[in-house]
Design a protein around this motif. Structure first.
Motif, PDB file in Angstrom:
ATOM      1  N   ASP A  54      -6.519   2.557   8.500  1.00 20.10           N
ATOM      2  CA  ASP A  54      -7.738   3.311   8.836  1.00 20.10           C
ATOM      3  C   ASP A  54      -7.432   4.637   9.532  1.00 20.10           C
ATOM      4  N   HIS A  55      -6.193   4.828   9.972  1.00 22.70           N
ATOM      5  CA  HIS A  55      -5.844   5.992  10.788  1.00 22.70           C
ATOM      6  C   HIS A  55      -4.744   6.845  10.162  1.00 22.70           C
ATOM      7  N   LEU A  56      -4.646   6.845   8.839  1.00 21.60           N
ATOM      8  CA  LEU A  56      -3.539   7.531   8.185  1.00 21.60           C
ATOM      9  C   LEU A  56      -3.805   8.986   7.825  1.00 21.60           C
ATOM     10  N   VAL A  97      -6.140   8.286   1.293  1.00 24.48           N
ATOM     11  CA  VAL A  97      -5.392   9.338   1.989  1.00 24.48           C
ATOM     12  C   VAL A  97      -4.051   9.447   1.264  1.00 24.48           C
ATOM     13  N   PRO A  98      -3.749  10.607   0.720  1.00 22.37           N
ATOM     14  CA  PRO A  98      -2.465  10.757   0.023  1.00 22.37           C
ATOM     15  C   PRO A  98      -1.296  10.403   0.944  1.00 22.37           C
ATOM     16  N   LEU A  99      -0.309   9.708   0.392  1.00 19.87           N
ATOM     17  CA  LEU A  99       0.849   9.300   1.178  1.00 19.87           C
ATOM     18  C   LEU A  99       1.540  10.494   1.821  1.00 19.87           C
ATOM     19  N   ALA A 100       1.631  11.602   1.102  1.00 15.95           N
ATOM     20  CA  ALA A 100       2.277  12.794   1.662  1.00 15.95           C
ATOM     21  C   ALA A 100       1.549  13.265   2.923  1.00 15.95           C
ATOM     22  N   GLU A 101       0.226  13.198   2.932  1.00 10.17           N
ATOM     23  CA  GLU A 101      -0.542  13.607   4.113  1.00 10.17           C
ATOM     24  C   GLU A 101      -0.213  12.711   5.308  1.00 10.17           C
ATOM     25  N   SER A 102      -0.138  11.419   5.060  1.00 13.53           N
ATOM     26  CA  SER A 102       0.177  10.476   6.135  1.00 13.53           C
ATOM     27  C   SER A 102       1.573  10.717   6.685  1.00 13.53           C
ATOM     28  N   LEU A 103       2.530  10.920   5.810  1.00 12.28           N
ATOM     29  CA  LEU A 103       3.908  11.124   6.253  1.00 12.28           C
ATOM     30  C   LEU A 103       4.076  12.460   6.967  1.00 12.28           C
ATOM     31  N   ILE A 161       4.254   3.594   9.408  1.00 12.35           N
ATOM     32  CA  ILE A 161       3.027   3.429   8.624  1.00 12.35           C
ATOM     33  C   ILE A 161       3.051   1.984   8.158  1.00 12.35           C
ATOM     34  N   HIS A 162       2.023   1.224   8.532  1.00 10.23           N
ATOM     35  CA  HIS A 162       2.010  -0.196   8.183  1.00 10.23           C
ATOM     36  C   HIS A 162       1.948  -0.409   6.679  1.00 10.23           C
ATOM     37  N   TRP A 163       1.169   0.392   6.008  1.00 10.96           N
ATOM     38  CA  TRP A 163       0.968   0.296   4.560  1.00 10.96           C
ATOM     39  C   TRP A 163       0.220   1.546   4.154  1.00 10.96           C
ATOM     40  N   PRO A 164       0.424   2.065   2.961  1.00 10.96           N
ATOM     41  CA  PRO A 164      -0.302   3.278   2.549  1.00 10.96           C
ATOM     42  C   PRO A 164      -1.817   3.047   2.500  1.00 10.96           C
ATOM     43  N   SER A 165      -2.537   4.125   2.493  1.00  8.53           N
ATOM     44  CA  SER A 165      -3.993   4.074   2.452  1.00  8.53           C
ATOM     45  C   SER A 165      -4.477   3.337   1.208  1.00  8.53           C
ATOM     46  N   PRO A 166      -5.337   2.338   1.383  1.00 10.55           N
ATOM     47  CA  PRO A 166      -5.844   1.575   0.236  1.00 10.55           C
ATOM     48  C   PRO A 166      -6.500   2.483  -0.806  1.00 10.55           C
ATOM     49  N   GLY A 167      -6.123   2.270  -2.051  1.00  8.99           N
ATOM     50  CA  GLY A 167      -6.694   3.049  -3.149  1.00  8.99           C
ATOM     51  C   GLY A 167      -6.309   4.511  -3.133  1.00  8.99           C
ATOM     52  N   GLY A 168      -5.323   4.856  -2.340  1.00  6.47           N
ATOM     53  CA  GLY A 168      -4.897   6.254  -2.265  1.00  6.47           C
ATOM     54  C   GLY A 168      -5.932   7.162  -1.631  1.00  6.47           C
TER      55      GLY A 168
END
Length: 151
Positions: A8-10, A45-51, A36-43
């Motif tokens: 929820d906070h990615l 939030v793009p993984l690149a944004e989270s990282l 990061i516990h797990w990537p954002s469900p259903g994408g």
């Protein structure tokens, strides 16, 4: 000291405040590792944004190292493309003799990303395994020590 960012906070706007809230609860100014516990469900939030947000948290001194958890080979490949393998301290995955995750481990090692085991005792099954018990007896160790040494 390690903590994780929940899905929820990615987003870029939520990750650092979430980590700061964790730091307040832990009564510290930084953690040694944030995952990061797990990537954002259903994408969502793009993984690149989270990282990139995670890397920002590190650059602010809120975490010494950053990493991921529960990432498959495909997700780890995407993470490496986003921030580089040298930025990812570890991929924390379930790992024990019954679930060896060899493809993920091999890929991570090939990228220079460490692997951290969780659930190493396999929900306690490793303690009851006859082969592990035999190895433990031969090594004058406990089944738990054998499973941990395997990891």
């Amino acid at each position: 000291l390690t903590t994780k960012i929940w899905t929820d906070h990615l987003s870029a706007g939520r990750l650092v405040p979430s980590l700061q809230e964790s730091l307040e609860k832990l009564r510290t100014d930084y953690v040694d590792l944030v995952l990061i516990h797990w990537p954002s469900p259903g994408g969502a939030v793009p993984l690149a944004e989270s990282l990139e947000a995670l890397a920002d948290a590190q650059s602010r001194g809120l975490a010494r190292r950053i990493g991921v958890s529960n990432f498959t080979v495909a997700l780890l490949r995407e993470a490496v493309a986003a921030v580089g393998a040298d930025m990812i301290a570890t991929n924390q995955i379930e790992l024990h003799p019954y679930l060896q995750n060899r493809a993920v481990v091999d890929f991570a090692r090939g990228q220079g990303v460490h692997v951290t085991s969780y659930m190493t005792l396999g929900y306690g099954q490793m303690l009851q395994d006859a082969e592990i018990q035999a190895i433990a007896q031969e090594c004058d160790a406990t089944p738990a020590q054998v499973a941990l040494a395997w990891a």
